[in-house]
Enzyme design. Structure first.
Site, mmCIF file in Angstrom:
data_model
loop_
_atom_site.group_PDB
_atom_site.id
_atom_site.type_symbol
_atom_site.label_atom_id
_atom_site.label_comp_id
_atom_site.label_asym_id
_atom_site.label_seq_id
_atom_site.Cartn_x
_atom_site.Cartn_y
_atom_site.Cartn_z
ATOM 1 N N CYS B 99 0.828 -1.210 0.000
ATOM 2 C CA CYS B 99 0.000 0.000 0.000
ATOM 3 C C CYS B 99 0.862 1.260 0.000
ATOM 4 O O CYS B 99 1.612 1.459 -0.916
ATOM 5 C CB CYS B 99 -0.940 -0.051 1.201
ATOM 6 S SG CYS B 99 -2.518 0.643 0.818
ATOM 7 N N HIS B 204 -4.024 -5.194 -0.073
ATOM 8 C CA HIS B 204 -4.055 -5.369 1.372
ATOM 9 C C HIS B 204 -5.312 -6.148 1.740
ATOM 10 O O HIS B 204 -5.979 -6.698 0.878
ATOM 11 C CB HIS B 204 -3.966 -4.018 2.090
ATOM 12 C CG HIS B 204 -5.156 -3.136 1.896
ATOM 13 N ND1 HIS B 204 -5.133 -2.018 1.096
ATOM 14 C CD2 HIS B 204 -6.409 -3.216 2.388
ATOM 15 C CE1 HIS B 204 -6.323 -1.445 1.124
ATOM 16 N NE2 HIS B 204 -7.122 -2.149 1.890
#
Ligand SMILES: [Zn+2]
Lengths: 463, 257
Positions: B99, B204
């Site tokens: 991320c 994620h």
């Protein structure tokens, strides 16, 4: 012309219900705002005592119920919004129905739960007499964006003309982000919790307000009470928890409720509530603080406290339902702090506990299930008599427990809610409580399954 | 099996766990720990944050995602650690960036106000903030180059939520091709980046629990860094629960598009 738009909007709601389409709650609001974009402001302007808006990540539905009870105890006719309809259209629909009068005539005051992100638009329209802001926790990042973004739009709102000098701000001193919002403003009523016997050992893993909004230095907690709520100060010395004028000095927590002593400017008043858990201590205290900015409060504090104490749980939020000789305790939560607090409340029960956790990932739940990893499920280990996992993303929950080191041989994974309910009830001893931890749509799924089986009207202690 | 019954262990450097943890990065660390423990291998975790000196020998580095404000703080501090990170990558240490992490591992990030945050330059990529966020379930066919992991292609699944549009230079390859979702920039069809034993990705949810194959690839690299190639084998694990969660997530992503 407002009248004509109102009639059309009400008719649309009526028709939708007649056709069995659903949407009867908010459809009139949608129609009304389409015909009359200014309708919220027009209705709000007619309220002699204006509107109180209540917003937070957690606890806004329960607190709104408590504040409504307080206002009614003061003899005010209240218009409020049904749980779940806390966007602009829901507010419009509530004001529309309120304007029809009903039994005691036109309403005196509106007390409205408002979604965090919708708050600026609603506040601009109603020009509230008070804003009750209770907490901001990490929640549904895919929908609300980052916590900082919400803090910033709330700050913009407080700086704008929508919030006049005469608007009272009822703010939680224990939340560093909200404390900063109220800093250097004169019209603030601070509330908080001073019973330090409920201190946690550490900030939750999901704690958010970890650095100072003024200077970026770390925030340090002397006492952590709930998530990042507590008694805090900036390590750089430029910010600290404001001293609350409405504060819970003692909270005796039981598994079926609590006795809270709330001090208002130093004078204590005792409240007996059937709402369990320290999060409800905050809700009760916030409601007492909100009552201080109502008209005619003077001389009526005891009646208000009594009314707040007599108010039971909202739909799915500590709601207790009888099923096959067991008690079902519905504890809605959809973010780490909410679930952490529910786990804490469940573990207040003596002995081993039965738990059914239901995880959905639909729009109202948040599509991203990452947040279950930020929940501290670990305290349940060694305390579980049974654990059942359900919902669209039951297997994600299963992995959360597997990688936390739970013994998975004793865990039932049943994505289908009906099957999971059967399995969980079967695993629960007669006369024991099955604690259900659902996300929002999962709560609705559980409830509709209970309704299908004819259990849902059997409240245990709904008062 | 006790975590150290083999006498082996992996040395993990977890960067900024206090600030870069927004999308359940703790879950990825838990996966490292358990999957090693199940095989009798230990995990020594060193947490390094703002102001801490980054020194010592690590086999595995992990950097997750954070809020913009925290990411700004981290970007500044990371400059003091950039040379170490580049040297460790060149030396064959495993590095996983998730991320916000992938953005900081590149050359830089140009924010929506035009400010440029410098990165470490471990990965040859550049990120610019887009007008909208790229949000939703994300499924990719991950393909690690032969020299990294025997050229296998595997589907991996997770969630993405990022404003950054990431474009890759010639010094790295994409982690995979987007099957469902947006990926690096919503247009190229690529997701993530890799080189040597370094992976960056927007996936994620968190990344590793539902993608245990990838977890084991990274752990294998870390062990190879410490003990030499093929010196320590990772025993197979019953991943049937992981596979069910993986399948449920993929079905979810496919249904909604
Ligand atoms: Zn400060």
């Amino acid at each position: 012309m407002l009248k004509l738009a109102s009639l059309v909007a009400l008719g649309a709601g009526w028709l939708s219900r007649r056709l069995g389409r659903g949407g009867g709650t908010t459809l009139p609001g949608v129609v009304l705002l389409r015909l009359r974009p200014n309708a919220i402001a027009e209705f709000a302007a007619r309220l002699p005592h204006g509107a109180i808006l209540i917003s937070a990540t957690n606890g806004k539905t329960t607190t709104t119920r408590l504040v409504v009870a307080a206002a009614e105890a003061l003899g005010l006719r209240v218009v409020t919004n049904a749980e779940g309809s806390n966007l602009e259209r829901g507010v419009a629909a509530a004001l529309l129905h309120g304007a029809r009068g009903g039994d005691g005539g036109a309403p005196d005051i509106a007390i409205l739960e408002v979604d965090e992100a919708a708050l600026p638009a609603v506040a601009r329209a109603v020009q509230p007499r008070a804003l009750v802001l209770m907490n901001l926790f990490r929640d549904q990042l895919d929908r609300y964006g980052e916590l900082d973004t919400l803090v910033d739009i709330w700050r913009e709102l407080l700086d704008s003309a929508a919030v006049s000098e005469s608007c009272s701000l009822v703010l939680n001193a224990d939340d560093p982000n909200l404390a900063d919002l109220g800093r250097d403003r004169s019209n603030v009523v601070w509330f908080g919790v001073d019973d330090v016997s409920h201190a946690l050992d550490a900030r939750a893993h999901a704690a958010d307000a970890t650095s100072c909004r003024r200077c970026g230095h770390p925030i340090e907690h002397d006492i952590v009470l709930l998530g990042h709520l507590g008694h805090w100060h900036c390590t750089n010395g430029d910010a600290a928890r404001p001293v609350p004028s409405v504060t819970a000095t003692a909270a005796a927590l039981r598994s079926d409720g609590q006795t809270v002593t709330v001090a208002i400017d130093g004078s204590p008043i005792e409240i007996d509530s059937s709402l369990a858990g320290l999060h409800n201590t905050y809700n009760v205290t916030a409601a007492m603080a909100a009552a201080q900015v109502m008209p005619t409060i003077h001389g009526h504090r005891a009646a208000v406290a009594q009314a707040i104490g007599a108010t039971g749980a909202a739909f799915g939020r500590g709601e207790r339902i009888a099923i096959d000789g067991r008690k079902l305790n519905l504890l809605l939560a959809k973010n780490p702090t909410g679930v952490n607090q529910n786990i804490r409340t469940v573990l207040a029960e003596d002995g081993q506990v039965h738990v059914l956790a239901v995880l959905n990932d639909r729009t109202a739940d948040g599509r991203d299930v990452s947040w279950i990893w930020d929940v501290d499920w670990e305290p349940l280990e060694g305390r579980l008599a049974s654990l059942t996992l359900a919902g669209d993303r039951a297997w994600d929950l299963a992995l959360r427990f597997r990688y936390a080191g739970f013994d998975m041989d004793t865990v039932q994974v049943k994505p289908d809610v009906a099957g999971a309910l059967d399995a969980a009830v079967a695993a629960t001893d007669p006369d024991s409580t099955l604690h259900v931890l659902p996300t929002y749509t999962a709560m609705l799924d559980v409830r509709s399954e209970l309704a299908r089986r004819g259990h849902v009207s059997e409240y245990w202690d709904e008062s | 099996m006790s975590p150290d019954s083999t006498g082996h262990s992996v040395r993990l450097c977890h960067l900024y766990p206090d600030l870069m943890n927004i999308y359940a990065d703790r879950g990825n660390i838990a996966v490292f720990e358990r999957r090693l423990a199940w095989r009798g291998i230990g995990l020594e975790i060193t947490e390094v944050s703002i102001g801490d000196e980054l020194s010592g020998d690590f086999d595995l580095y992990y950097l997750g995602g954070g809020q913009d404000r925290d990411q700004d703080l981290v970007a500044d501090d990371l400059q003091t650690k950039a040379a170490h990170m580049r040297a460790a990558a060149d030396d064959g240490a495993a590095q996983l960036y998730v991320c916000g992490g992938i953005q900081l591992a590149g050359h830089g990030y140009v924010a929506s106000n035009g400010d440029r945050l410098p990165g470490t330059g471990v990965l040859d990529l550049e990120t610019t903030a887009g007008e909208s966020r790229l949000i939703g379930d994300l499924v990719i066919d991950a393909h690690l180059p032969t020299e990294m992991a025997a050229g296998e292609t595997r589907q991996i699944v997770g969630y993405e939520n990022h404003a950054g549009r990431t474009s890759l230079g010639s010094g790295c390859q994409p982690l995979g091709r987007v099957v469902n979702g947006h990926g690096n920039d919503g247009a190229s069809g690529f997701e993530g980046a890799c080189r040597d034993r370094v992976i960056g990705t927007y996936l994620h949810g968190p990344l590793l629990p539902k993608n245990p194959w990838l977890a084991d690839v990274v752990l294998g690299w870390a062990l190879a860094h410490r003990y030499g190639d093929t010196a320590v084998e990772l025993e197979p694990i019953d991943d049937s629960m992981e596979q069910r969660a993986h399948a449920a997530a993929v079905a979810r992503a496919n249904r909604d598009r």
